[in-house]
Enzyme design. Structure first.
Site, mmCIF file in Angstrom:
data_model
loop_
_atom_site.group_PDB
_atom_site.id
_atom_site.type_symbol
_atom_site.label_atom_id
_atom_site.label_comp_id
_atom_site.label_asym_id
_atom_site.label_seq_id
_atom_site.Cartn_x
_atom_site.Cartn_y
_atom_site.Cartn_z
ATOM 1 N N SER A 121 0.852 -1.197 0.000
ATOM 2 C CA SER A 121 0.000 0.000 0.000
ATOM 3 C C SER A 121 0.883 1.240 0.000
ATOM 4 O O SER A 121 1.693 1.434 0.915
ATOM 5 C CB SER A 121 -0.875 0.027 1.254
ATOM 6 O OG SER A 121 -1.380 1.339 1.411
ATOM 7 N N HIS B 215 -1.356 -1.322 -4.259
ATOM 8 C CA HIS B 215 -2.604 -0.991 -3.560
ATOM 9 C C HIS B 215 -2.631 0.512 -3.260
ATOM 10 O O HIS B 215 -1.693 1.060 -2.674
ATOM 11 C CB HIS B 215 -2.673 -1.803 -2.269
ATOM 12 C CG HIS B 215 -3.945 -1.657 -1.500
ATOM 13 N ND1 HIS B 215 -5.091 -2.365 -1.808
ATOM 14 C CD2 HIS B 215 -4.257 -0.889 -0.423
ATOM 15 C CE1 HIS B 215 -6.057 -2.042 -0.948
ATOM 16 N NE2 HIS B 215 -5.581 -1.139 -0.095
ATOM 17 N N ASP C 94 -4.692 3.601 -1.608
ATOM 18 C CA ASP C 94 -5.708 3.910 -0.596
ATOM 19 C C ASP C 94 -6.229 5.335 -0.742
ATOM 20 O O ASP C 94 -5.510 6.304 -0.479
ATOM 21 C CB ASP C 94 -5.098 3.732 0.805
ATOM 22 C CG ASP C 94 -4.984 2.265 1.195
ATOM 23 O OD1 ASP C 94 -5.982 1.541 1.039
ATOM 24 O OD2 ASP C 94 -3.894 1.857 1.641
ATOM 25 N N MET D 217 -8.776 8.116 0.587
ATOM 26 C CA MET D 217 -9.525 8.453 1.812
ATOM 27 C C MET D 217 -10.056 9.874 1.721
ATOM 28 O O MET D 217 -9.367 10.761 1.206
ATOM 29 C CB MET D 217 -8.608 8.350 3.027
ATOM 30 C CG MET D 217 -7.947 7.000 3.179
ATOM 31 S SD MET D 217 -7.032 6.912 4.722
ATOM 32 C CE MET D 217 -6.263 5.301 4.544
ATOM 33 N N HIS E 287 -8.493 1.178 -3.593
ATOM 34 C CA HIS E 287 -9.366 0.952 -2.427
ATOM 35 C C HIS E 287 -9.999 2.280 -2.041
ATOM 36 O O HIS E 287 -9.317 3.165 -1.520
ATOM 37 C CB HIS E 287 -8.496 0.379 -1.290
ATOM 38 C CG HIS E 287 -9.226 0.140 -0.004
ATOM 39 N ND1 HIS E 287 -8.559 -0.088 1.176
ATOM 40 C CD2 HIS E 287 -10.542 0.084 0.289
ATOM 41 C CE1 HIS E 287 -9.448 -0.275 2.147
ATOM 42 N NE2 HIS E 287 -10.658 -0.159 1.641
ATOM 43 N N MET F 59 -12.043 4.499 0.219
ATOM 44 C CA MET F 59 -12.615 4.698 1.557
ATOM 45 C C MET F 59 -13.277 6.063 1.531
ATOM 46 O O MET F 59 -12.808 7.034 2.159
ATOM 47 C CB MET F 59 -11.501 4.594 2.613
ATOM 48 C CG MET F 59 -11.035 3.155 2.812
ATOM 49 S SD MET F 59 -9.427 3.036 3.605
ATOM 50 C CE MET F 59 -8.378 3.206 2.168
ATOM 51 N N MET G 68 -11.137 -6.189 5.939
ATOM 52 C CA MET G 68 -10.307 -5.218 6.663
ATOM 53 C C MET G 68 -9.900 -5.842 8.000
ATOM 54 O O MET G 68 -10.760 -6.215 8.807
ATOM 55 C CB MET G 68 -11.083 -3.921 6.931
ATOM 56 C CG MET G 68 -11.432 -3.104 5.699
ATOM 57 S SD MET G 68 -10.037 -2.595 4.668
ATOM 58 C CE MET G 68 -9.005 -1.710 5.841
ATOM 59 N N GLY H 78 -8.383 3.761 7.637
ATOM 60 C CA GLY H 78 -8.066 5.168 7.886
ATOM 61 C C GLY H 78 -6.582 5.422 8.059
ATOM 62 O O GLY H 78 -6.095 6.470 7.671
ATOM 63 N N PHE H 79 -5.874 4.459 8.618
ATOM 64 C CA PHE H 79 -4.458 4.703 8.921
ATOM 65 C C PHE H 79 -3.641 3.426 8.711
ATOM 66 O O PHE H 79 -4.148 2.324 8.918
ATOM 67 C CB PHE H 79 -4.297 5.168 10.377
ATOM 68 C CG PHE H 79 -5.080 6.412 10.673
ATOM 69 C CD1 PHE H 79 -4.574 7.665 10.321
ATOM 70 C CD2 PHE H 79 -6.346 6.332 11.234
ATOM 71 C CE1 PHE H 79 -5.316 8.815 10.552
ATOM 72 C CE2 PHE H 79 -7.104 7.483 11.471
ATOM 73 C CZ PHE H 79 -6.584 8.731 11.123
ATOM 74 N N GLY I 169 -0.170 1.146 9.775
ATOM 75 C CA GLY I 169 0.584 0.869 10.996
ATOM 76 C C GLY I 169 -0.230 0.461 12.204
ATOM 77 O O GLY I 169 0.270 0.512 13.332
ATOM 78 N N ASP J 7 -6.461 -6.571 4.337
ATOM 79 C CA ASP J 7 -5.915 -5.213 4.393
ATOM 80 C C ASP J 7 -5.776 -4.745 5.835
ATOM 81 O O ASP J 7 -6.776 -4.491 6.510
ATOM 82 C CB ASP J 7 -6.826 -4.274 3.601
ATOM 83 C CG ASP J 7 -6.179 -2.929 3.336
ATOM 84 O OD1 ASP J 7 -5.049 -2.697 3.802
ATOM 85 O OD2 ASP J 7 -6.828 -2.093 2.665
ATOM 86 N N GLY J 8 -4.517 -4.625 6.281
ATOM 87 C CA GLY J 8 -4.252 -4.050 7.596
ATOM 88 C C GLY J 8 -3.470 -4.978 8.509
ATOM 89 O O GLY J 8 -3.863 -6.118 8.735
ATOM 90 N N GLY J 9 -2.330 -4.485 8.981
ATOM 91 C CA GLY J 9 -1.559 -5.234 9.978
ATOM 92 C C GLY J 9 -0.920 -6.509 9.457
ATOM 93 O O GLY J 9 -0.612 -7.406 10.245
ATOM 94 N N SER K 146 3.001 -0.570 6.073
ATOM 95 C CA SER K 146 4.185 -0.435 6.915
ATOM 96 C C SER K 146 5.052 -1.690 6.842
ATOM 97 O O SER K 146 6.290 -1.598 6.877
ATOM 98 C CB SER K 146 3.774 -0.135 8.361
ATOM 99 O OG SER K 146 2.744 -1.003 8.770
#
Ligand code: DX5
Ligand code: ZN
Length: 231
Positions: free
Chosen positions: A12, A37, A39, A41, A70, A72, A141, A146-147, A149, A177-179, A200
Site C-alpha cells: 500500500s 494498492h 488507498d 480516503m 481501495h 474509503m 479489513m 483510515g491509517f 501501521g 488489508d491491515g496489519g 508499513s
C-alpha cells in the site's frame, strides 16, 4: 488479469513517500510486488484524507501491473467514472459506504474492470449471498480503515475462513488489508486469503534511494504466507 489463487503481495502506497509516488511504485514492483494498492480516503467515511483520481492517473504511468484502488469514500458512485478513467484495474468500495452497494458494484463492472467489496471489521457476511455473483474481490479489513501501521484484528481470521467456504469455486479474490506482517500473513493465508495488502510491513526500513529492504520485506511476507498453505 488472469485469475489465480496464488499468494499476491500488494504494497500500500499509504506508507510510501508521498512526494515520490511514481518512483515508489516503480521501486516496489522492481522489488517483487504483485499488485500496487492505492488507498483513497476522504476525511468523511474515514478520519483521514489522502488523494483522488488525478493522483491515481498520474501514478498509473509508473505501474506496469495491477493498480488496485481501495476507495474509503462516501458517497462512492459519483467518482467511479473518474477512478476507472484514471486506469484502475480493480476498484473496491465499502459495503458500509452507502445504501446501494449493489448498484455501485454494477457501475464498477460496467467499466469492464474488476469490482471489489470491502468489509469493515464489524461487518458480517449476511449480504454476501446477494453480492457474490457480482464481485471479483472481497477485501476483509483487518484494521479499522483510515491509517497505516495499526495492529491486526485477530477476530477477522474466522471471517476469512467463512468467506472462503461461501465463495466455493467462484473466481473471487480474498484480500486482507491491515496489519499484515510475516507473523499474521500465515493466519490469513491458511484461512483462504490470496491478496495480502501491506503498507508499513513492506516500506519499513527502506526508501526510494534504498529500496532493497522493500524486497526483503515482500519476500518475508510471501514466504510466511506460502508456508501456511495446504500442500
Ligand atoms: C488502511 C488501509 C491499508 C493500510 C494498511 O485504511 O486501507 O491499506 O495502508 O497499512 P498497514 O499494512 O500498515 O496496516
Ligand atoms: Zn487499503
Amino acid at each position: 488479469m488472469t485469475f489465480s489463487r496464488a499468494i499476491k503481495i500488494a504494497p500500500s502506497i499509504l506508507s510510501a513517500d508521498f512526494a515520490n509516488f511514481g518512483a515508489e511504485c516503480e521501486a516496489i514492483e522492481a522489488q517483487g510486488a504483485d499488485w500496487v494498492h492505492v488507498d483513497v480516503m476522504d476525511g468523511h467515511f474515514v478520519p483521514n484524507i489522502t488523494f483522488g483520481p488525478s493522483t491515481c492517473a498520474a501514478i498509473r504511468k509508473h505501474i506496469k501491473g495491477v493498480m488496485d484502488v481501495h476507495l474509503m469514500i462516501a458517497p462512492v458512485d459519483p467518482y467511479i467514472d473518474a477512478f476507472a478513467q484514471a486506469g484502475a484495474d480493480v476498484i473496491t468500495a465499502h459495503l458500509e459506504a452507502g445504501p446501494h452497494i449493489h448498484r455501485t458494484l454494477q457501475a464498477i463492472r460496467a467499466h469492464g474492470i474488476k469490482a471489489g467489496l470491502a468489509l469493515n471489521p464489524a461487518t458480517g457476511l449476511d449480504s454476501l449471498p446477494y453480492l457474490l455473483d457480482m464481485v471479483d474481490l472481497i477485501c476483509v479489513m483487518t484494521v479499522n480503515p483510515g491509517f497505516g501501521g495499526q495492529k491486526f484484528i485477530h477476530s477477522q481470521v474466522d471471517k476469512v475462513r467463512s468467506l472462503r467456504a461461501m465463495i466455493g469455486d467462484r473466481p473471487i479474490h480474498i484480500e486482507i488489508d491491515g496489519g499484515v506482517t510475516p507473523e499474521t500473513a500465515p493466519l490469513v493465508a491458511a484461512a483462504g486469503a490470496d491478496v495480502l495488502v501491506a503498507g508499513s510491513g513492506v516500506f519499513k526500513g527502506g526508501s526510494v534511494t534504498d529500496p532493497a529492504p522493500y524486497g526483503v520485506n515482500i519476500r518475508a511476507i510471501r514466504a510466511a504466507a506460502e508456508a501456511a498453505l495446504p500442500r
